[in-house]
Write a protein that holds these residues in place. Sequence first.
Motif, PDB file in Angstrom:
ATOM      1  N   ARG A 524       0.809  -1.223   0.000  1.00  0.00           N
ATOM      2  CA  ARG A 524       0.000   0.000   0.000  1.00  0.00           C
ATOM      3  C   ARG A 524       0.844   1.275   0.000  1.00  0.00           C
ATOM      4  N   THR A 525       2.141   1.118   0.053  1.00  0.00           N
ATOM      5  CA  THR A 525       2.975   2.321  -0.044  1.00  0.00           C
ATOM      6  C   THR A 525       3.696   2.328  -1.377  1.00  0.00           C
ATOM      7  N   PHE A 526       3.701   3.511  -1.964  1.00  0.00           N
ATOM      8  CA  PHE A 526       4.286   3.641  -3.291  1.00  0.00           C
ATOM      9  C   PHE A 526       5.343   4.731  -3.306  1.00  0.00           C
ATOM     10  N   VAL A 527       6.286   4.536  -4.179  1.00  0.00           N
ATOM     11  CA  VAL A 527       7.359   5.511  -4.318  1.00  0.00           C
ATOM     12  C   VAL A 527       7.134   6.270  -5.622  1.00  0.00           C
ATOM     13  N   LYS A 528       7.314   7.565  -5.548  1.00  0.00           N
ATOM     14  CA  LYS A 528       7.216   8.414  -6.737  1.00  0.00           C
ATOM     15  C   LYS A 528       8.618   8.512  -7.344  1.00  0.00           C
ATOM     16  N   GLU A 529       8.745   8.155  -8.571  1.00  0.00           N
ATOM     17  CA  GLU A 529      10.072   8.213  -9.197  1.00  0.00           C
ATOM     18  C   GLU A 529      10.436   9.651  -9.503  1.00  0.00           C
ATOM     19  N   ASP A 530      11.579  10.096  -9.015  1.00  0.00           N
ATOM     20  CA  ASP A 530      11.987  11.480  -9.261  1.00  0.00           C
ATOM     21  C   ASP A 530      13.053  11.622 -10.333  1.00  0.00           C
ATOM     22  N   ASP A 531      13.559  10.496 -10.840  1.00  0.00           N
ATOM     23  CA  ASP A 531      14.497  10.583 -11.969  1.00  0.00           C
ATOM     24  C   ASP A 531      13.776  11.205 -13.160  1.00  0.00           C
ATOM     25  N   ILE A 532      14.545  11.904 -13.979  1.00  0.00           N
ATOM     26  CA  ILE A 532      13.934  12.462 -15.190  1.00  0.00           C
ATOM     27  C   ILE A 532      14.319  11.603 -16.387  1.00  0.00           C
ATOM     28  N   LEU A 533      13.635  11.872 -17.492  1.00  0.00           N
ATOM     29  CA  LEU A 533      13.860  11.105 -18.717  1.00  0.00           C
ATOM     30  C   LEU A 533      15.039  11.635 -19.516  1.00  0.00           C
ATOM     31  N   ASP A 534      15.709  10.739 -20.155  1.00  0.00           N
ATOM     32  CA  ASP A 534      16.700  11.064 -21.169  1.00  0.00           C
ATOM     33  C   ASP A 534      16.055  12.044 -22.155  1.00  0.00           C
ATOM     34  N   VAL A 535      16.772  13.135 -22.474  1.00  0.00           N
ATOM     35  CA  VAL A 535      16.153  14.126 -23.380  1.00  0.00           C
ATOM     36  C   VAL A 535      15.892  13.546 -24.767  1.00  0.00           C
ATOM     37  N   TRP A 536      16.562  12.474 -25.108  1.00  0.00           N
ATOM     38  CA  TRP A 536      16.256  11.850 -26.400  1.00  0.00           C
ATOM     39  C   TRP A 536      14.842  11.298 -26.425  1.00  0.00           C
ATOM     40  N   PHE A 537      14.344  11.006 -25.226  1.00  0.00           N
ATOM     41  CA  PHE A 537      12.949  10.582 -25.160  1.00  0.00           C
ATOM     42  C   PHE A 537      12.050  11.784 -25.427  1.00  0.00           C
ATOM     43  N   ASP A 538      12.405  12.929 -24.840  1.00  0.00           N
ATOM     44  CA  ASP A 538      11.634  14.163 -25.067  1.00  0.00           C
ATOM     45  C   ASP A 538      11.450  14.438 -26.547  1.00  0.00           C
ATOM     46  N   SER A 539      12.597  14.559 -27.247  1.00  0.00           N
ATOM     47  CA  SER A 539      12.488  14.916 -28.662  1.00  0.00           C
ATOM     48  C   SER A 539      11.965  13.725 -29.464  1.00  0.00           C
ATOM     49  N   GLY A 540      12.238  12.523 -28.964  1.00  0.00           N
ATOM     50  CA  GLY A 540      11.788  11.328 -29.677  1.00  0.00           C
ATOM     51  C   GLY A 540      10.277  11.209 -29.785  1.00  0.00           C
ATOM     52  N   VAL A 541       9.548  11.817 -28.864  1.00  0.00           N
ATOM     53  CA  VAL A 541       8.090  11.724 -28.936  1.00  0.00           C
ATOM     54  C   VAL A 541       7.461  12.930 -29.640  1.00  0.00           C
ATOM     55  N   SER A 542       8.274  13.713 -30.335  1.00  0.00           N
ATOM     56  CA  SER A 542       7.719  14.892 -31.023  1.00  0.00           C
ATOM     57  C   SER A 542       6.659  14.481 -32.038  1.00  0.00           C
ATOM     58  N   HIS A 543       6.791  13.285 -32.579  1.00  0.00           N
ATOM     59  CA  HIS A 543       5.761  12.837 -33.525  1.00  0.00           C
ATOM     60  C   HIS A 543       4.392  12.807 -32.840  1.00  0.00           C
ATOM     61  N   ALA A 544       4.400  12.453 -31.554  1.00  0.00           N
ATOM     62  CA  ALA A 544       3.140  12.409 -30.812  1.00  0.00           C
ATOM     63  C   ALA A 544       2.734  13.805 -30.337  1.00  0.00           C
ATOM     64  N   ALA A 545       3.709  14.555 -29.847  1.00  0.00           N
ATOM     65  CA  ALA A 545       3.405  15.855 -29.247  1.00  0.00           C
ATOM     66  C   ALA A 545       3.149  16.937 -30.290  1.00  0.00           C
ATOM     67  N   VAL A 546       3.638  16.736 -31.511  1.00  0.00           N
ATOM     68  CA  VAL A 546       3.500  17.773 -32.525  1.00  0.00           C
ATOM     69  C   VAL A 546       2.674  17.287 -33.718  1.00  0.00           C
ATOM     70  N   LEU A 547       3.143  16.214 -34.359  1.00  0.00           N
ATOM     71  CA  LEU A 547       2.447  15.762 -35.572  1.00  0.00           C
ATOM     72  C   LEU A 547       1.006  15.367 -35.277  1.00  0.00           C
ATOM     73  N   GLU A 548       0.821  14.634 -34.183  1.00  0.00           N
ATOM     74  CA  GLU A 548      -0.532  14.195 -33.852  1.00  0.00           C
ATOM     75  C   GLU A 548      -1.366  15.313 -33.251  1.00  0.00           C
ATOM     76  N   ALA A 549      -0.680  16.220 -32.560  1.00  0.00           N
ATOM     77  CA  ALA A 549      -1.424  17.210 -31.786  1.00  0.00           C
ATOM     78  C   ALA A 549      -1.917  18.392 -32.626  1.00  0.00           C
ATOM     79  N   ARG A 550      -1.273  18.639 -33.741  1.00  0.00           N
ATOM     80  CA  ARG A 550      -1.663  19.828 -34.507  1.00  0.00           C
ATOM     81  C   ARG A 550      -2.491  19.448 -35.728  1.00  0.00           C
ATOM     82  N   ASP A 551      -3.613  20.127 -35.874  1.00  0.00           N
ATOM     83  CA  ASP A 551      -4.514  19.835 -36.989  1.00  0.00           C
ATOM     84  C   ASP A 551      -3.857  20.018 -38.341  1.00  0.00           C
ATOM     85  N   GLU A 552      -2.973  21.019 -38.426  1.00  0.00           N
ATOM     86  CA  GLU A 552      -2.402  21.320 -39.742  1.00  0.00           C
ATOM     87  C   GLU A 552      -1.313  20.322 -40.134  1.00  0.00           C
ATOM     88  N   LEU A 553      -0.958  19.454 -39.197  1.00  0.00           N
ATOM     89  CA  LEU A 553       0.090  18.467 -39.490  1.00  0.00           C
ATOM     90  C   LEU A 553      -0.528  17.083 -39.662  1.00  0.00           C
TER      91      LEU A 553
END
Length: 932
Positions: A524-553
Amino acid sequence: MDYKKTLNLPKTDFPMKASLARREPDQLATWEQEDLYRKIRRLSKGRRRFILHDGPPYANGHIHIGTALNKILKDIIVRSRQMAGYDAVYVPGWDCHGLPIEHNVDKELGARKKDYSQAEFRRLCRRYAEKFIDIQRREFKRLGVMGEWDNPYLTMNYAYEAVIAKECARFAQNGSLYRSQKPIHWCCSCRTALAEAEIEYHDESSPSIFVRFALCDDVGGQVPELAGKKVSVAIWTTTPWTIPANLAVALHPEFSYAAVQTGHAEVLILASDLVAACMQKFGVSDYRILAEFEARVLEGQKCRHPLYGRDSTIILANHVTLDAGTGCVHTAPGHGREDYEVGLKYGLEPFSPVDENGCFTPEIPDLRGQFVFAANSGIIDKLEDAGALLARENIDHAYPHCWRCKKPVIFRATPQWFISMDKTGLRRQALAEIDQVTWVPRWGRERIYGMIENRPDWCVSRQRAWGVPIAVFYCRSCGRIHINEEIVAHIHALFTAHGADIWFEKSVADLLPAGAVCEHCGGRTFVKEDDILDVWFDSGVSHAAVLEARDELRWPADLYLEGSDQHRGWFHSSLLTAVGTRHKAPYKAVLTHGYVVDAEGKKMSKSMGNVIAPGKVIERYGAEILRLWVSASDYRDDIHISENILKQLSDAYRRIRNTCRFMLGNLKDFDPGRNRVDYRQMPEIDRFALHRLQELIDRIRGAYERYDLHIIYHALFNFCTVDLSAFYLDVLKDRLYTSASGDAHRRSAQTTMYHLLDAMVRMMAPVLPFTAEEIWRYMPDDGAREESVHMAMLPEANPAWRDAVLAENWNLLLAVRREVTRALEDARARKIIGHSLDAHVDLTADGDLYTKLSPYADQLRAIFITSGAGLVRGAPAEKEDENNATEGLSVRVAAAAGEKCARCWVHDTSVGRDAAHPAVCSRCRRVLAEIG
RNA sequence: GGGCCUGUAGCUCAGUUCGGUUAGAGCGCACGCCUGAUAAGCGUGAGGUCGAUGGUUCAAUUCCAUCCAGGCCCA
């Protein structure tokens, strides 16, 4: 009388001097004012889309020549697709999180850093990124790059951060995200993980020891000569403190190893090539090589750890070298990068009995609490006591140190998060998807295929502050991830509203619904992960965050375009994040370009002093010269830049500009609506020029289509120089200048030039957007033209203007003309003539050639720009110039008969016959009469 | 050290996909012309052992191997 005034000489306000550096900013301001970009968007609504998805540059520092190259290439492609009839929306982006920014903010704060909370620190990082986004945006716009500059995508936008967390959660949900130990650089005094960029190498003295690891079993079965012998493997290390964590001894699969009988009735195994050197180190003068064998015969054999009695396995690894040591490498998977990698293959644990202070843990009872570096000498003593020490010395070598405290760092295994390449078939699917993508150039496929094929699981965690957290909870008791749709949606909503910062500001209790129970163990006890993601993951999901998210794309993108380093970087991470969550590559095609290097082909670096900054080039030559450089180079290779190259390009630019200016000058009195001449009424030479234009259009459109961009510059430039300036336009001058302004043939020439210029301007527009626009606005208006060339389309080749028979005839005439110019040059050298109009040429052509040339007999003098030209049938003179390329032709040059006409400069016997105009030829007399 | 790639005139590029006539273009350079594209324009010319070496072949810039130089990515 001054007959010059009766000529139609070219006249235009279009400046000869481009003054690009000064004028380009004005042009940009005008476009901005006219809101050209929005107009183009409105205009192309509903067209089929072409999406070049921008790889985000890092929001730090000014742009460099490589960034400029990349953005210009993108711009040329986007503009050309736009003008080919697509709706080509370009949304630029920036990569905002990550260590360099964190590092720089850190440096700015210095000692004050401790006064800032993580939230405040993250705010400063955000502000820092914003500052450089503004700087780089200005610089990109200055290059003439067109796009959604008012609405770029930023990986630190809240909505983007929310997508990052969501995409990461998808990997958690499908079971490919897992936690495991991995050695990383660790500073024991700062008690923190360090990235490669935070490490400085300094020379340091380290103990260097040779240790014997006794084989457990008799290896007579593998190496008969060793049957019944006491055999040890000799290893070497410069970090004695890692000996307690030894789990294996690595040998190179391709090296030869020797079993050496020493005086002590023992046999040592080491690389054959190192026997002599090692024996000397061990002080053994009397030895004998019993056997030599390949390493693989020992693979899997067990050695006994010299201090702790446990097994140490003999394994094979390619990182083993013969540069130093014994060719048998002490392997502690918890304390070295290569040790870890090879350990993964052999299923060895990353055993790392060292705590965050760099002290041994109770797992090594006899060393417990001792600081690793301090423990070195004690360990060496123990090895000596155990009879395992073969030799010891000290060596000086480069050793990694912490950038902040300057203390030596260690490798230490800590818990990290990974995305598995194989648990869910990610590797297999990614490899299959690679073959669905068009790689330009083709070898890009091999490159990324090899990388995906061989890469280890993706370590996505970083122990840093400036990034998006791995927003998962895991059970304190069993360590498993606790995740479901509800949690994912909740986090996504929170991040969208507050950014990822909220993760660090809130506790588990705030973030996780009350009453959560671990579905694996009931915890019943959980740990919140405080590590951050590799920035390659950030830019790697641009297809989802930009291409999918914008109507004009649109997803997937038509094209990703980056430097060849991105096979490992963005192309790679984008492929993995897309295939892992959507089972498809996020791009249909991937284009890569080389790196910018100097004149010698060497890479640019501050230390080499060969860096060329784009800002300097723009200041000195203008952005368009930089663009011309990009377009002239074959981007598949490395791209050279130097003062010499830039100078050459600015000369070429002037040639293109002047050719266009000349045509503009001659179109000053041309109204395409009223004066246009029908193709069928045109003289052959005009139709030939149009034929050549159709060939050029085909070539250039094809080159844009296939991304063979450097073809465009070369084709356009050669057309300007060879087809136009040196031939067509030169021949045209007589007709343009001396005819009456409304003369049908003059109008025909103008019509031709109008078509030439119109097509050329459109074709150059993607490469030279400033100059094309400038020319466009000086061109005669037919009432139907778009207000900007950038709203216009590329020219279409007109099949009706293609005439193969005509082209064949004129290509022959061109060959003859080459002979004539050479003969003229010869006459010039002999002082018979100066200007070509001082000459009369006589051609003697044999039967076949004569037949082909005779229809053009009347035009020859105009084509050659001589005052007269005769053609007779006959055998060519003997022993003509041996270089004579045109079979059956001989050329004779003489001074032209008659006086030079004061108006058209043609020598003609009619000059002087007219009493009213004694200085003028009969042809000019007629024109004078016509124009009154 | 490994993977991928590149190396044609001073420069930027063609060509060689299936090996086969004196390897092309433009720029630059030299020389000359013109002065009605003029801080322009035209012409002529010189420039290459196709990175090096070895091999396969009747024949190699083109195929193979090795080496050298350079780039990216790993190590």
